[in-house]
Every structure is written in C-alpha cells, then in structure tokens.
Scaffold this motif. Structure first.
Motif, PDB file in Angstrom:
ATOM      1  N   CYS A  45       0.829  -1.204   0.000  1.00  0.00           N
ATOM      2  CA  CYS A  45       0.000   0.000   0.000  1.00  0.00           C
ATOM      3  C   CYS A  45       0.865   1.255   0.000  1.00  0.00           C
ATOM      4  CB  CYS A  45      -0.862   0.049   1.260  1.00  0.00           C
ATOM      5  SG  CYS A  45      -1.882  -1.387   1.496  1.00  0.00           S
ATOM      6  N   LYS A  46       0.368   2.314  -0.647  1.00  0.00           N
ATOM      7  CA  LYS A  46       1.052   3.606  -0.689  1.00  0.00           C
ATOM      8  C   LYS A  46       0.590   4.441   0.499  1.00  0.00           C
ATOM      9  CE  LYS A  46       3.311   7.130  -2.322  1.00  0.00           C
ATOM     10  NZ  LYS A  46       4.562   7.375  -1.662  1.00  0.00           N
ATOM     11  N   LEU A  47       1.415   4.490   1.527  1.00  0.00           N
ATOM     12  CA  LEU A  47       1.118   5.286   2.708  1.00  0.00           C
ATOM     13  C   LEU A  47       2.147   6.397   2.838  1.00  0.00           C
ATOM     14  CD1 LEU A  47       0.405   2.396   5.241  1.00  0.00           C
ATOM     15  CD2 LEU A  47      -1.246   3.660   3.848  1.00  0.00           C
ATOM     16  N   THR A  48       1.864   7.361   3.700  1.00  0.00           N
ATOM     17  CA  THR A  48       2.887   8.342   4.034  1.00  0.00           C
ATOM     18  C   THR A  48       3.829   7.694   5.041  1.00  0.00           C
ATOM     19  OG1 THR A  48       1.708   9.276   5.919  1.00  0.00           O
ATOM     20  CG2 THR A  48       1.213  10.233   3.734  1.00  0.00           C
ATOM     21  N   ARG A  49       4.978   8.278   5.254  1.00  0.00           N
ATOM     22  CA  ARG A  49       5.915   7.713   6.241  1.00  0.00           C
ATOM     23  C   ARG A  49       5.311   7.744   7.634  1.00  0.00           C
ATOM     24  NH1 ARG A  49      11.881   8.661   5.638  1.00  0.00           N
ATOM     25  NH2 ARG A  49      11.753   7.172   7.326  1.00  0.00           N
ATOM     26  N   GLY A  50       4.563   8.793   7.948  1.00  0.00           N
ATOM     27  CA  GLY A  50       3.915   8.880   9.257  1.00  0.00           C
ATOM     28  C   GLY A  50       2.853   7.808   9.444  1.00  0.00           C
ATOM     29  N   GLN A  51       2.035   7.596   8.416  1.00  0.00           N
ATOM     30  CA  GLN A  51       1.013   6.541   8.475  1.00  0.00           C
ATOM     31  C   GLN A  51       1.676   5.179   8.633  1.00  0.00           C
ATOM     32  OE1 GLN A  51      -0.764   7.440   4.716  1.00  0.00           O
ATOM     33  NE2 GLN A  51      -2.304   8.821   5.594  1.00  0.00           N
ATOM     34  N   GLN A  52       2.734   4.969   7.865  1.00  0.00           N
ATOM     35  CA  GLN A  52       3.459   3.705   7.929  1.00  0.00           C
ATOM     36  C   GLN A  52       4.006   3.469   9.341  1.00  0.00           C
ATOM     37  OE1 GLN A  52       7.602   3.346   6.468  1.00  0.00           O
ATOM     38  NE2 GLN A  52       6.672   2.018   4.891  1.00  0.00           N
ATOM     39  N   ALA A  53       4.659   4.473   9.910  1.00  0.00           N
ATOM     40  CA  ALA A  53       5.248   4.331  11.244  1.00  0.00           C
ATOM     41  C   ALA A  53       4.174   4.010  12.281  1.00  0.00           C
ATOM     42  CB  ALA A  53       5.995   5.606  11.631  1.00  0.00           C
ATOM     43  N   MET A  54       3.035   4.677  12.189  1.00  0.00           N
ATOM     44  CA  MET A  54       1.966   4.427  13.141  1.00  0.00           C
ATOM     45  C   MET A  54       1.449   2.990  13.014  1.00  0.00           C
ATOM     46  SD  MET A  54      -1.763   6.183  13.598  1.00  0.00           S
ATOM     47  CE  MET A  54      -2.377   5.334  12.155  1.00  0.00           C
ATOM     48  N   LEU A  55       1.220   2.532  11.788  1.00  0.00           N
ATOM     49  CA  LEU A  55       0.703   1.181  11.588  1.00  0.00           C
ATOM     50  C   LEU A  55       1.712   0.100  11.978  1.00  0.00           C
ATOM     51  CD1 LEU A  55      -1.302   1.633   8.295  1.00  0.00           C
ATOM     52  CD2 LEU A  55      -2.222   0.992  10.544  1.00  0.00           C
ATOM     53  N   VAL A  56       2.973   0.311  11.677  1.00  0.00           N
ATOM     54  CA  VAL A  56       3.990  -0.668  12.048  1.00  0.00           C
ATOM     55  C   VAL A  56       4.046  -0.790  13.573  1.00  0.00           C
ATOM     56  CG1 VAL A  56       6.487  -1.098  12.059  1.00  0.00           C
ATOM     57  CG2 VAL A  56       5.339  -0.477   9.927  1.00  0.00           C
ATOM     58  N   GLU A  57       3.882   0.347  14.263  1.00  0.00           N
ATOM     59  CA  GLU A  57       3.905   0.335  15.726  1.00  0.00           C
ATOM     60  C   GLU A  57       2.625  -0.243  16.325  1.00  0.00           C
ATOM     61  OE1 GLU A  57       4.016   3.535  19.361  1.00  0.00           O
ATOM     62  OE2 GLU A  57       5.228   3.966  17.595  1.00  0.00           O
ATOM     63  N   THR A  58       1.470   0.132  15.780  1.00  0.00           N
ATOM     64  CA  THR A  58       0.194  -0.267  16.389  1.00  0.00           C
ATOM     65  C   THR A  58      -0.346  -1.588  15.845  1.00  0.00           C
ATOM     66  OG1 THR A  58      -1.126   1.017  14.801  1.00  0.00           O
ATOM     67  CG2 THR A  58      -0.465   2.121  16.859  1.00  0.00           C
ATOM     68  N   GLN A  59       0.128  -2.028  14.698  1.00  0.00           N
ATOM     69  CA  GLN A  59      -0.352  -3.263  14.074  1.00  0.00           C
ATOM     70  C   GLN A  59       0.822  -4.191  13.744  1.00  0.00           C
ATOM     71  OE1 GLN A  59      -3.563  -4.013  13.674  1.00  0.00           O
ATOM     72  NE2 GLN A  59      -4.362  -2.029  14.278  1.00  0.00           N
ATOM     73  N   PRO A  60       1.643  -4.539  14.735  1.00  0.00           N
ATOM     74  CA  PRO A  60       2.785  -5.415  14.436  1.00  0.00           C
ATOM     75  C   PRO A  60       2.290  -6.752  13.884  1.00  0.00           C
ATOM     76  CG  PRO A  60       2.441  -5.256  16.810  1.00  0.00           C
ATOM     77  CD  PRO A  60       1.495  -4.286  16.163  1.00  0.00           C
ATOM     78  N   GLY A  61       2.968  -7.215  12.877  1.00  0.00           N
ATOM     79  CA  GLY A  61       2.564  -8.460  12.230  1.00  0.00           C
ATOM     80  C   GLY A  61       1.581  -8.241  11.090  1.00  0.00           C
ATOM     81  N   LEU A  62       0.842  -7.152  11.132  1.00  0.00           N
ATOM     82  CA  LEU A  62      -0.097  -6.831  10.056  1.00  0.00           C
ATOM     83  C   LEU A  62       0.576  -5.967   8.999  1.00  0.00           C
ATOM     84  CD1 LEU A  62      -2.992  -6.851   8.889  1.00  0.00           C
ATOM     85  CD2 LEU A  62      -3.438  -4.802  10.256  1.00  0.00           C
ATOM     86  N   TRP A  75       5.913   2.930   1.151  1.00  0.00           N
ATOM     87  CA  TRP A  75       5.304   1.695   0.664  1.00  0.00           C
ATOM     88  C   TRP A  75       5.351   0.659   1.770  1.00  0.00           C
ATOM     89  CZ3 TRP A  75       2.345   1.485  -3.489  1.00  0.00           C
ATOM     90  CH2 TRP A  75       2.465   2.507  -4.435  1.00  0.00           C
ATOM     91  N   THR A  76       4.193   0.093   2.063  1.00  0.00           N
ATOM     92  CA  THR A  76       4.012  -0.737   3.249  1.00  0.00           C
ATOM     93  C   THR A  76       3.366  -2.067   2.896  1.00  0.00           C
ATOM     94  OG1 THR A  76       3.700   1.298   4.520  1.00  0.00           O
ATOM     95  CG2 THR A  76       2.953  -0.757   5.554  1.00  0.00           C
ATOM     96  N   SER A  77       3.949  -3.161   3.381  1.00  0.00           N
ATOM     97  CA  SER A  77       3.340  -4.483   3.220  1.00  0.00           C
ATOM     98  C   SER A  77       2.193  -4.627   4.205  1.00  0.00           C
ATOM     99  CB  SER A  77       4.365  -5.587   3.479  1.00  0.00           C
ATOM    100  OG  SER A  77       5.318  -5.630   2.452  1.00  0.00           O
ATOM    101  N   LEU A  78       1.098  -5.183   3.704  1.00  0.00           N
ATOM    102  CA  LEU A  78      -0.098  -5.452   4.502  1.00  0.00           C
ATOM    103  C   LEU A  78      -0.384  -6.939   4.399  1.00  0.00           C
ATOM    104  CD1 LEU A  78      -2.756  -4.705   5.976  1.00  0.00           C
ATOM    105  CD2 LEU A  78      -3.691  -4.078   3.736  1.00  0.00           C
ATOM    106  N   TYR A  79      -0.230  -7.650   5.506  1.00  0.00           N
ATOM    107  CA  TYR A  79      -0.465  -9.097   5.554  1.00  0.00           C
ATOM    108  C   TYR A  79      -1.908  -9.311   5.994  1.00  0.00           C
ATOM    109  CZ  TYR A  79       4.544  -9.070   5.094  1.00  0.00           C
ATOM    110  OH  TYR A  79       5.815  -8.840   4.623  1.00  0.00           O
TER     111      TYR A  79
END
Length: 110
Positions: A45-62, A75-79
């Motif tokens: 998915c095309k996210l901003t760096r801020g969105q990516q950082a938040m999701l990586v922190e709040t949704q580990p593994g996802l 660019w962020t992998s979404l499992y």
C-alpha cells in the motif's frame, strides 16, 4: 480474508482501475498505483511515512515497511489474510486517498 476480497474492496473505491505492474496485479486511481498484490496474503500500500510508522507500531505483524528505498517512501506491506475486515478497509482506503488527494491537489495547482 482472501486476495479476491481485497480486490473487490479496492475496486469499490471511486475511480479505481485494475492493471498490472511487473506481472503483478495493481490498483490505480488517476493512473497512479495505490495498492498492489505481489503474492497471496500480502498487499503493498502507498502510505505516508507517518502513516506507515503508526501502523507498524500499532499493528505489528499486520504491517511492515517494504525493504529498501520503497519502504522509506511509505510503501508498506499489509499481511491481510488473517486481519480484521474493517482494519484492512481503513488501510486500503487510506492508500487510495493518499493517491487520489495528491492527484486532485496537483490538478488544482495548475
């Protein structure tokens, strides 16, 4: 959630068209990619760096940053295969909005 569920979710967003990039399915709005399906169970998915950082922190593994330079651009992998539908929908819609809004901003600046 299956890849086809994700495809239907992406295609339901206004102006979305399916295409291919390096032989992999992708989804575009205004000709720009916001989501790709490089393999079963994973979307990018095309996210901003801020969105990516938040999701990586709040949704580990996802969510995880794509390795290398693409990940540094948001660019962020979404499992997605075992993820909650609402969470995946929010992430996909955010990626769509990032691209759609950027295209609209560019159109109004000319």
């Amino acid at each position: 959630m299956t890849s086809e569920d994700l495809v239907q979710m992406a295609l339901a967003l206004p102006g979305t068209e399916e295409n291919a990039h390096f032989g992999k399915r992708d989804f575009r709005v205004a000709g720009r990619i916001f989501l790709s399906l490089p393999e079963a169970g994973r979307a990018v998915c095309k996210l901003t760096r801020g969105q990516q950082a938040m999701l990586v922190e709040t949704q580990p593994g996802l969510c995880a940053a794509v390795p290398g330079g693409w990940g540094h651009k948001g660019w962020t992998s979404l499992y997605f295969d075992s993820a909650e539908l609402d969470t995946v929908h929010h992430i996909v819609e955010t990626a769509w909005r990032n691209v759609a809004d950027a295209m609209n901003d560019g159109a109004t600046k000319h």
